[in-house]
Design a protein around this motif. Structure first.
Motif, PDB file in Angstrom:
ATOM      1  N   GLY A  81      51.528  22.321  -5.367  1.00  0.00           N
ATOM      2  CA  GLY A  81      51.316  23.453  -6.267  1.00  0.00           C
ATOM      3  C   GLY A  81      52.036  23.340  -7.595  1.00  0.00           C
ATOM      4  N   LYS A  82      53.035  22.455  -7.676  1.00  0.00           N
ATOM      5  CA  LYS A  82      53.796  22.281  -8.911  1.00  0.00           C
ATOM      6  C   LYS A  82      53.125  21.321  -9.894  1.00  0.00           C
ATOM      7  N   LEU A  83      52.073  20.641  -9.456  1.00  0.00           N
ATOM      8  CA  LEU A  83      51.398  19.662 -10.307  1.00  0.00           C
ATOM      9  C   LEU A  83      50.042  20.189 -10.769  1.00  0.00           C
ATOM     10  N   LYS A  84      49.615  19.748 -11.953  1.00  0.00           N
ATOM     11  CA  LYS A  84      48.306  20.169 -12.463  1.00  0.00           C
ATOM     12  C   LYS A  84      47.186  19.619 -11.589  1.00  0.00           C
ATOM     13  N   ASN A  85      47.320  18.337 -11.217  1.00  0.00           N
ATOM     14  CA  ASN A  85      46.303  17.698 -10.375  1.00  0.00           C
ATOM     15  C   ASN A  85      47.000  16.830  -9.334  1.00  0.00           C
ATOM     16  N   ALA A  86      47.371  17.422  -8.221  1.00  0.00           N
ATOM     17  CA  ALA A  86      48.031  16.649  -7.171  1.00  0.00           C
ATOM     18  C   ALA A  86      46.996  15.755  -6.493  1.00  0.00           C
ATOM     19  N   ASP A  87      47.290  14.456  -6.440  1.00  0.00           N
ATOM     20  CA  ASP A  87      46.342  13.505  -5.866  1.00  0.00           C
ATOM     21  C   ASP A  87      46.773  13.012  -4.485  1.00  0.00           C
ATOM     22  N   TYR A  88      48.066  12.725  -4.319  1.00  0.00           N
ATOM     23  CA  TYR A  88      48.572  12.221  -3.049  1.00  0.00           C
ATOM     24  C   TYR A  88      49.855  12.970  -2.698  1.00  0.00           C
ATOM     25  N   TYR A  89      50.067  13.178  -1.398  1.00  0.00           N
ATOM     26  CA  TYR A  89      51.308  13.841  -0.989  1.00  0.00           C
ATOM     27  C   TYR A  89      51.716  13.358   0.394  1.00  0.00           C
ATOM     28  N   ASN A  90      52.964  13.625   0.729  1.00  0.00           N
ATOM     29  CA  ASN A  90      53.467  13.328   2.067  1.00  0.00           C
ATOM     30  C   ASN A  90      54.568  14.314   2.390  1.00  0.00           C
ATOM     31  N   GLN A 211      42.214  11.830  -7.028  1.00  0.00           N
ATOM     32  CA  GLN A 211      41.487  12.339  -5.869  1.00  0.00           C
ATOM     33  C   GLN A 211      40.961  13.740  -6.173  1.00  0.00           C
ATOM     34  N   PRO A 212      39.800  14.098  -5.609  1.00  0.00           N
ATOM     35  CA  PRO A 212      39.253  15.433  -5.874  1.00  0.00           C
ATOM     36  C   PRO A 212      40.126  16.558  -5.319  1.00  0.00           C
ATOM     37  N   THR A 213      40.826  16.285  -4.215  1.00  0.00           N
ATOM     38  CA  THR A 213      41.763  17.240  -3.619  1.00  0.00           C
ATOM     39  C   THR A 213      43.003  16.469  -3.167  1.00  0.00           C
ATOM     40  N   PRO A 214      44.155  17.159  -3.019  1.00  0.00           N
ATOM     41  CA  PRO A 214      45.351  16.459  -2.573  1.00  0.00           C
ATOM     42  C   PRO A 214      45.120  15.752  -1.239  1.00  0.00           C
ATOM     43  N   MET A 215      45.483  14.466  -1.181  1.00  0.00           N
ATOM     44  CA  MET A 215      45.242  13.652   0.001  1.00  0.00           C
ATOM     45  C   MET A 215      46.559  13.266   0.665  1.00  0.00           C
ATOM     46  N   LEU A 216      46.685  13.568   1.951  1.00  0.00           N
ATOM     47  CA  LEU A 216      47.850  13.133   2.705  1.00  0.00           C
ATOM     48  C   LEU A 216      47.854  11.604   2.773  1.00  0.00           C
ATOM     49  N   PHE A 217      48.986  11.022   2.373  1.00  0.00           N
ATOM     50  CA  PHE A 217      49.096   9.555   2.383  1.00  0.00           C
ATOM     51  C   PHE A 217      50.426   9.154   2.997  1.00  0.00           C
ATOM     52  N   PRO A 218      50.396   8.197   3.947  1.00  0.00           N
ATOM     53  CA  PRO A 218      49.192   7.603   4.534  1.00  0.00           C
ATOM     54  C   PRO A 218      48.482   8.576   5.466  1.00  0.00           C
ATOM     55  N   GLN A 219      47.193   8.332   5.689  1.00  0.00           N
ATOM     56  CA  GLN A 219      46.416   9.186   6.561  1.00  0.00           C
ATOM     57  C   GLN A 219      46.925   9.063   7.996  1.00  0.00           C
TER      58      GLN A 219
END
Length: 221
Positions: A81-90, A211-219
């Motif tokens: 939520g703190k990023l304009k376009n979050a692409d990857y997260y863990n 990524q179009p939505t935040p993606m959990l990485f690694p899956q």
């Protein structure tokens, strides 16, 4: 989003029971004796002796599992939520990270072992001086010859505490060109931190895909 369930949840129940066995034996004896005397039935005593530790252990370990799952949910939402376009997260138990490939920003958050959260911190990738994955080693205790149950349980507790401490200190270590925050630590599994080195490599050289939505990485496997 990560969630503890199934096999991992059962492992937590088992480890918690093993670590607290002396307490559960005492609780079972008290509960069994109270029920047996009250109902004047020794069958109830044995049911209380065996059953109450299992019930209380399930309640205690379930509370921890719920706390971890709540932390996963809160921290993943906080960093993305703190990023304009979050692409990857863990998310780990005590930390989370997210990256914005287009704007080259990173958001991190941390928590202590009582799940008290710090405020999310956002920085530009240009501030990164160095980064690494790290998992500390730890010593384990073992017995020589025959030992009683209390000694074995004491060694088990020491080993579990050492493993838990190493787990809490495993993850990503990021050195920043920032006087106020010269180093950032993001707790996660070491195997996941190893994979996040690729995310940072691509983020820094400008080849990280959005990524179009935040993606959990690694899956999750």
């Amino acid at each position: 989003m990560k969630k503890i369930e199934g096999k991992v949840a059962r492992q937590i129940h088992f480890v918690n029971f093993a670590a607290m066995m002396p307490i559960w034996i005492f609780v079972g004896f008290i509960a069994g004796a109270a029920l047996g005397i009250w109902l004047e039935n020794w069958v109830v005593f044995w049911v209380g002796l065996v059953g109450s530790p299992l019930v209380f252990n399930y309640m205690v370990s379930s509370k921890r599992i719920n706390n971890i799952n709540a932390a996963y949910q809160y921290m993943s939402g906080a960093v993305t939520g703190k990023l304009k376009n979050a692409d990857y997260y863990n998310t780990g138990e005590y930390g989370a990270i997210a990256v914005d490939a287009k704007n080259k920003e990173v958001s991190v958050i941390s928590a202590d072992q009582k799940f008290k959260f710090k405020e999310p911190f956002v920085f530009n990738s240009e501030k990164i001086r160095n980064y690494k994955s790290y998992a500390p080693g730890y010593s384990t205790w073992d017995s020589v010859g025959r030992t009683d149950a209390m000694t074995q349980n004491d060694m088990l507790n020491k080993n579990l505490k050492a493993k838990a401490k190493a787990h809490a200190e495993s993850g990503l270590y990021i050195d920043l060109d920032d006087v106020s925050k010269p180093q950032i630590f993001v707790q996660m599994e070491y195997s996941e931190a190893e994979k996040w080195l690729l995310i940072f490599e691509k983020l820094l050289n400008g080849t990280l895909e959005s990524q179009p939505t935040p993606m959990l990485f690694p899956q999750a496997q």
